[in-house]
Design a protein around this motif. Structure first.
Motif, PDB file in Angstrom:
ATOM      1  N   ALA A 183     -68.974 -39.595 -52.183  1.00 16.08           N
ATOM      2  CA  ALA A 183     -69.036 -39.218 -50.772  1.00 16.08           C
ATOM      3  C   ALA A 183     -69.774 -40.283 -49.958  1.00 16.08           C
ATOM      4  O   ALA A 183     -69.619 -40.358 -48.737  1.00 16.08           O
ATOM      5  N   VAL A 184     -70.567 -41.116 -50.623  1.00 15.33           N
ATOM      6  CA  VAL A 184     -71.332 -42.158 -49.936  1.00 15.33           C
ATOM      7  C   VAL A 184     -70.584 -43.492 -49.989  1.00 15.33           C
ATOM      8  O   VAL A 184     -70.456 -44.189 -48.976  1.00 15.33           O
ATOM      9  N   PHE A 185     -70.079 -43.869 -51.166  1.00 12.33           N
ATOM     10  CA  PHE A 185     -69.295 -45.102 -51.277  1.00 12.33           C
ATOM     11  C   PHE A 185     -68.404 -45.045 -52.512  1.00 12.33           C
ATOM     12  O   PHE A 185     -68.674 -44.307 -53.470  1.00 12.33           O
ATOM     13  N   ILE A 215     -66.582 -52.839 -51.992  1.00 14.26           N
ATOM     14  CA  ILE A 215     -67.294 -51.578 -51.771  1.00 14.26           C
ATOM     15  C   ILE A 215     -66.825 -50.983 -50.444  1.00 14.26           C
ATOM     16  O   ILE A 215     -66.824 -51.659 -49.410  1.00 14.26           O
ATOM     17  N   ASP A 216     -66.420 -49.724 -50.468  1.00 15.58           N
ATOM     18  CA  ASP A 216     -66.024 -48.997 -49.263  1.00 15.58           C
ATOM     19  C   ASP A 216     -67.073 -47.927 -48.980  1.00 15.58           C
ATOM     20  O   ASP A 216     -67.235 -46.995 -49.780  1.00 15.58           O
ATOM     21  N   VAL A 217     -67.782 -48.087 -47.864  1.00 18.64           N
ATOM     22  CA  VAL A 217     -68.840 -47.130 -47.533  1.00 18.64           C
ATOM     23  C   VAL A 217     -68.265 -45.987 -46.693  1.00 18.64           C
ATOM     24  O   VAL A 217     -67.352 -46.182 -45.897  1.00 18.64           O
ATOM     25  N   LYS A 218     -68.807 -44.785 -46.895  1.00 24.81           N
ATOM     26  CA  LYS A 218     -68.292 -43.598 -46.214  1.00 24.81           C
ATOM     27  C   LYS A 218     -69.370 -42.824 -45.465  1.00 24.81           C
ATOM     28  O   LYS A 218     -69.109 -42.235 -44.418  1.00 24.81           O
ATOM     29  N   THR A 219     -70.580 -42.791 -46.027  1.00 26.61           N
ATOM     30  CA  THR A 219     -71.678 -42.052 -45.409  1.00 26.61           C
ATOM     31  C   THR A 219     -72.967 -42.858 -45.571  1.00 26.61           C
ATOM     32  O   THR A 219     -73.217 -43.424 -46.642  1.00 26.61           O
ATOM     33  N   ALA A 220     -73.749 -42.901 -44.508  1.00 26.31           N
ATOM     34  CA  ALA A 220     -75.033 -43.617 -44.591  1.00 26.31           C
ATOM     35  C   ALA A 220     -76.115 -42.693 -45.136  1.00 26.31           C
ATOM     36  O   ALA A 220     -76.245 -41.541 -44.701  1.00 26.31           O
ATOM     37  N   LYS A 221     -76.858 -43.199 -46.116  1.00 21.87           N
ATOM     38  CA  LYS A 221     -78.021 -42.474 -46.641  1.00 21.87           C
ATOM     39  C   LYS A 221     -79.164 -43.477 -46.790  1.00 21.87           C
ATOM     40  O   LYS A 221     -79.446 -43.975 -47.883  1.00 21.87           O
ATOM     41  N   PRO A 222     -79.801 -43.804 -45.660  1.00 24.30           N
ATOM     42  CA  PRO A 222     -80.860 -44.832 -45.666  1.00 24.30           C
ATOM     43  C   PRO A 222     -81.944 -44.549 -46.698  1.00 24.30           C
ATOM     44  O   PRO A 222     -82.435 -43.422 -46.813  1.00 24.30           O
ATOM     45  N   GLY A 223     -82.272 -45.590 -47.462  1.00 18.23           N
ATOM     46  CA  GLY A 223     -83.350 -45.492 -48.422  1.00 18.23           C
ATOM     47  C   GLY A 223     -82.979 -44.855 -49.748  1.00 18.23           C
ATOM     48  O   GLY A 223     -83.745 -44.933 -50.716  1.00 18.23           O
ATOM     49  N   GLU A 224     -81.799 -44.234 -49.851  1.00 16.68           N
ATOM     50  CA  GLU A 224     -81.417 -43.556 -51.102  1.00 16.68           C
ATOM     51  C   GLU A 224     -80.658 -44.525 -52.006  1.00 16.68           C
ATOM     52  O   GLU A 224     -79.636 -45.083 -51.627  1.00 16.68           O
ATOM     53  N   SER A 225     -81.148 -44.717 -53.211  1.00 17.98           N
ATOM     54  CA  SER A 225     -80.544 -45.650 -54.158  1.00 17.98           C
ATOM     55  C   SER A 225     -79.521 -44.927 -55.034  1.00 17.98           C
ATOM     56  O   SER A 225     -79.845 -43.941 -55.703  1.00 17.98           O
ATOM     57  N   LEU A 226     -78.298 -45.438 -55.019  1.00 19.16           N
ATOM     58  CA  LEU A 226     -77.224 -44.905 -55.855  1.00 19.16           C
ATOM     59  C   LEU A 226     -76.795 -45.982 -56.840  1.00 19.16           C
ATOM     60  O   LEU A 226     -77.217 -47.142 -56.744  1.00 19.16           O
TER      61      LEU A 226
END
Length: 463
Positions: free
Chosen positions: A82-84, A250-261
């Motif tokens: 959901a994020v990338f 990499i295709d980004v979809k949702t921003a989650k600043p500071g969260e490491s995936l």
């Protein structure tokens, strides 16, 4: 003029029926023999068709395995789709990467002050739009300088670089809104205004300079996407990052600043395993066809249509020989099908040990390519062999060509039989017609003599 035949008039015999039965007696045995022979040949042709089809199907199952690119594919997985998400090429290095999606790209949107409605006159002159180093201008003429007219002129501009104009009405009135059709900071909008000498309004109210105080107000800031991969930061004017990691998009979809995936890249063993499973299934289907066509059932005393056929036997032997030949030039620990977990079972079929195959793919993936796609690999050799077998002028083509010639000869024999039967029929008709005529004459003579004897004086007949 056609002759009229009244057979049996003189004798009372049904000559046509007699001749027909005699002719059929002559035709039937030969006709039955030819039909039976043709049926056997057609059945064998159909059997060779089935064999050729099975060979082609197996050849198709080799297409992926003979292609070295199949073994260079990589798969990429995100810990949160959901994020990338990510896609890869063969250049991608296997490993696990830390990914942070700090920001998503956004389009730039600016709006004018409030006007009474869309028909309100703004002013005439020239609007010059700048975006990402590209410009286009729109001339606003007197009388065509209302809010709606300016909107339409901008949208219809032939050289518009990507600015969409619209009118939005809220509580304080109608606003002329300009939006970039593309995301990213570079695609932010700048508007320079040159009012006309006859301008009765104030077109300068539509000027906008991102670095200066402007009559137009910013409603949505132009933004770039920002990602951080293993501590390295990259920006993109859209939602796609190419080239930051070699061979990975990499295709980004949702921003989650500071969260490491996490992004995991590895060999696409699933695709290779599926191709190998297809190889085993395809080979077993081919062997099943060969077994059915060449089998002999001693209990029923029946044999397959190609049982004992030398061409079929040659095809089967050549394929089995290739399957049993080790791949030269490879490590001795991985140069055969058996070392991949593929072994031969009853009736020549293959059995796949999925656990062993998975283990080899996980521990020695790089060398599996040589087993199938190498110069002497199984898929390479078998593809060439089957191509030669099924090609025009190949062993099967020559075999079926011979059978088709036999069918043509049977057609010639049928024509010959028809001519011979027609000749026999004509001869029988002539003979029986002559007999009919003779019997008619004898009957007429007998009748005449009887009449003459009845007329002799003193003749007495008992009644």
């Amino acid at each position: 003029m056609a002759s009229v035949t009244a057979s049996g008039v003189g004798s009372g015999l049904d000559i046509n029926s007699i001749v027909s039965q005699l002719v059929q007696a002559e035709r039937a045995p030969q006709e039955t023999r030819l039909a039976s022979k043709e049926a056997r040949i057609q059945a064998r042709l159909s059997a060779f068709g089935s064999l050729k089809s099975a060979l082609s199907t197996f050849k198709n199952s080799l297409s992926a395995l003979k292609n070295a690119d199949t073994f260079t594919k990589r798969s990429a997985s995100s810990s949160d789709n959901a994020v990338f998400t990510a896609t890869t090429t063969a250049a991608a290095a296997a490993g696990t990467y830390s990914v942070k999606v700090e920001q998503l790209a956004a389009k730039h949107t600016i709006a004018s002050q409030a006007y009474t409605d869309s028909a309100t006159v703004v002013g005439s002159g020239v609007l010059s739009f700048s975006q990402n180093g590209e410009t286009f201008s729109v001339t606003i003429a007197d009388g065509e300088d209302s809010l709606a007219a300016i909107r339409d002129a901008v949208n219809k501009a032939a050289d518009n670089t990507g600015v969409a104009a619209s009118i939005v009405t809220d509580q304080d009135g109608a606003h002329l809104v300009f939006s970039s059709s593309k995301t990213g900071v570079a695609n932010s909008i700048q508007i320079d205004v040159t009012p006309s000498a006859s301008d009765t309004g104030d077109l300068s109210q539509l000027a906008y300079d991102p670095g200066q105080t402007s009559p137009m107000s910013q409603k949505a800031e132009a933004k770039d996407s920002i990602v951080v991969v293993d501590g390295f930061t990259q920006t993109s004017a859209n939602l796609k990052f190419e080239g930051m990691l070699e061979g990975i998009t990499i295709d980004v979809k949702t921003a989650k600043p500071g969260e490491s995936l996490s992004l995991t890249v590895k060999h696409d063993t699933a695709a290779v395993k599926k191709s190998i499973e297809g190889f085993v299934t395809g080979y077993n289907s081919l062997i099943a066809t060969l077994n059915d066509l060449t089998a002999y059932n001693p209990e029923a005393n029946t044999a397959g249509l190609l049982q004992g056929d030398s061409a079929t036997r040659s095809v089967a032997n050549r394929i089995r020989q290739e399957m049993g030949t080790l791949v030269s030039g490879l490590d001795v620990d991985l140069d055969s099908l058996a070392e991949l977990g593929i072994t031969t079972i009853e009736k020549g079929k293959l059995k796949l040990d999925a656990t062993k195959l998975t283990s080899v793919l996980d521990t020695d993936f790089a060398n599996v390519a040589g087993v199938f796609a190498g110069e002497n690999g199984y898929a390479t050799r078998l593809d060439t062999l089957i191509g030669n077998i099924t090609a025009g002028g190949g062993i099967l083509d020559n075999r079926t060509a011979g059978l088709k010639q036999q069918v043509e000869r049977i057609a010639d024999q049928r024509e010959s039989l028809n001519r011979r039967v027609a000749s026999i029929e004509a001869r029988y008709l002539a003979q029986f017609s002559a007999l009919d005529t003779l019997l008619g004459q004898l009957n007429a003579t007998g009748t005449f003599l009887t009449q003459q004897l009845d007329n002799l004086p003193g003749s007495v007949f008992k009644k």
